[in-house]
Enzyme design. Structure first.
Site, PDB file in Angstrom:
ATOM      1  N   GLU A   1       0.845  -1.194   0.000  1.00 14.79           N
ATOM      2  CA  GLU A   1       0.000   0.000   0.000  1.00 14.79           C
ATOM      3  C   GLU A   1       0.877   1.239   0.000  1.00 14.79           C
ATOM      4  O   GLU A   1       1.634   1.473   0.943  1.00 14.79           O
ATOM      5  CB  GLU A   1      -0.915   0.032   1.231  1.00 14.79           C
ATOM      6  CG  GLU A   1      -1.727   1.309   1.336  1.00 14.79           C
ATOM      7  CD  GLU A   1      -2.450   1.474   2.667  1.00 14.79           C
ATOM      8  OE1 GLU A   1      -2.812   2.628   2.999  1.00 14.79           O
ATOM      9  OE2 GLU A   1      -2.642   0.471   3.377  1.00 14.79           O
TER      10      GLU A   1
ATOM     11  N   ARG B   1       0.292  10.444   0.273  1.00 15.28           N
ATOM     12  CA  ARG B   1       0.607  11.519   1.217  1.00 15.28           C
ATOM     13  C   ARG B   1       1.802  12.346   0.784  1.00 15.28           C
ATOM     14  O   ARG B   1       2.201  13.278   1.475  1.00 15.28           O
ATOM     15  CB  ARG B   1       0.885  10.940   2.609  1.00 15.28           C
ATOM     16  CG  ARG B   1      -0.280  10.155   3.189  1.00 15.28           C
ATOM     17  CD  ARG B   1       0.051   9.628   4.565  1.00 15.28           C
ATOM     18  NE  ARG B   1      -0.928   8.663   5.032  1.00 15.28           N
ATOM     19  CZ  ARG B   1      -0.837   7.987   6.178  1.00 15.28           C
ATOM     20  NH1 ARG B   1       0.222   8.188   6.957  1.00 15.28           N
ATOM     21  NH2 ARG B   1      -1.761   7.123   6.519  1.00 15.28           N
TER      22      ARG B   1
ATOM     23  N   THR C   1      -4.849   5.971   1.481  1.00 13.72           N
ATOM     24  CA  THR C   1      -5.318   7.320   1.781  1.00 13.72           C
ATOM     25  C   THR C   1      -6.165   7.886   0.644  1.00 13.72           C
ATOM     26  O   THR C   1      -6.070   9.065   0.315  1.00 13.72           O
ATOM     27  CB  THR C   1      -4.160   8.283   2.112  1.00 13.72           C
ATOM     28  OG1 THR C   1      -3.126   7.579   2.807  1.00 13.72           O
ATOM     29  CG2 THR C   1      -4.628   9.405   3.034  1.00 13.72           C
TER      30      THR C   1
ATOM     31  N   LYS D   1     -11.149  -2.300   6.343  1.00 15.60           N
ATOM     32  CA  LYS D   1      -9.965  -1.873   7.093  1.00 15.60           C
ATOM     33  C   LYS D   1     -10.425  -1.360   8.453  1.00 15.60           C
ATOM     34  O   LYS D   1     -11.347  -0.547   8.531  1.00 15.60           O
ATOM     35  CB  LYS D   1      -9.247  -0.767   6.311  1.00 15.60           C
ATOM     36  CG  LYS D   1      -8.131  -0.057   7.072  1.00 15.60           C
ATOM     37  CD  LYS D   1      -7.543   1.043   6.189  1.00 15.60           C
ATOM     38  CE  LYS D   1      -6.514   1.877   6.927  1.00 15.60           C
ATOM     39  NZ  LYS D   1      -5.908   2.899   6.070  1.00 15.60           N
TER      40      LYS D   1
END
Length: 215
Positions: free
Chosen positions: A49, A53, A76, A136
């Site tokens: 993953e 960011r 994200t 998640k």
């Protein structure tokens, strides 16, 4: 190609079963992406993953998508635009800290399997009602840790989770021992100091140790 929530959830679960731990990566220099992916995959962790960011994230996903054996996802994801950009960069799946109808709609429309975030029973139930059985659990430690996730699993055994947030080598096994946990997400496998130093041997060793955890 469009994807139903059920299809997305099934694919997300398949990806989560590839290894007991999914590295959560914050990549600041895209030049490190290829060697980092190779080190993690050779250590036994193929599903990665890359969090959106940093400015280098999308380029890193493009590079990792070219590495043989790499199943790269974008973390994200917040907006529909994030989902589209991730898909175009080569992400095979997406991960979100939570879930909005707009994000879920977008991922389903473009065929990007999403691992949506939930921290409470109500959030998990809402996603389940839409068809998402693989979720998640985030932020895991701040939301009560393994005991909280175990408690959520008692009335909702049909939902499986990938807990992420505050997971460390010291507490990961407590999550993996839960019946409703498929894998755990963690950033300790690729600490920034090792990535910056290009110490792929050390990262490979951390990946190998994580890949051997009982799940």
């Amino acid at each position: 190609m469009q994807m139903t929530p059920q299809e997305a959830s099934l694919r997300s679960r398949e990806i989560c079963t590839l290894a007991p731990v999914m590295p959560v990566l914050v990549i600041r220099e895209s030049a490190a992406a290829g060697p980092l992916a190779e080190a993690l995959i050779s250590g036994g962790l193929p599903a990665l993953e890359v969090t959106l960011r940093t400015p280098a994230a999308l380029e890193a996903i493009r590079d990792m998508a070219q590495v043989p054996g790499c199943v790269v996802g974008a973390g994200t994801l917040i907006t529909p635009d994030d989902a589209v950009a991730a898909k175009e960069a080569g992400a095979e799946f997406g991960v979100s800290p939570g879930a909005t109808d707009a994000l879920l709609d977008a991922c389903e429309e473009i065929g990007l399997p999403l691992l949506p975030g939930a921290a409470t029973a109500s959030e998990a139930m809402r996603l389940l009602s839409r068809g998402y059985r693989m979720q998640k659990f985030f932020p895991a430690e701040a939301s009560g840790g393994a005991p909280a996730l175990k408690a959520i699993g008692a009335p909702l055994p049909q939902i499986s989770f990938c807990p992420t947030g505050g997971i460390t080598p010291g507490n990961v096994q407590g999550y993996l021992d839960l019946a409703n946990v498929v894998c755990a997400g963690g950033s300790w496998i690729a600490p920034q100091e090792l990535v910056s130093a290009g110490d792929w041997t050390a990262i490979r060793a951390l990946a190998r140790a994580a890949a051997q955890l009982p799940a």
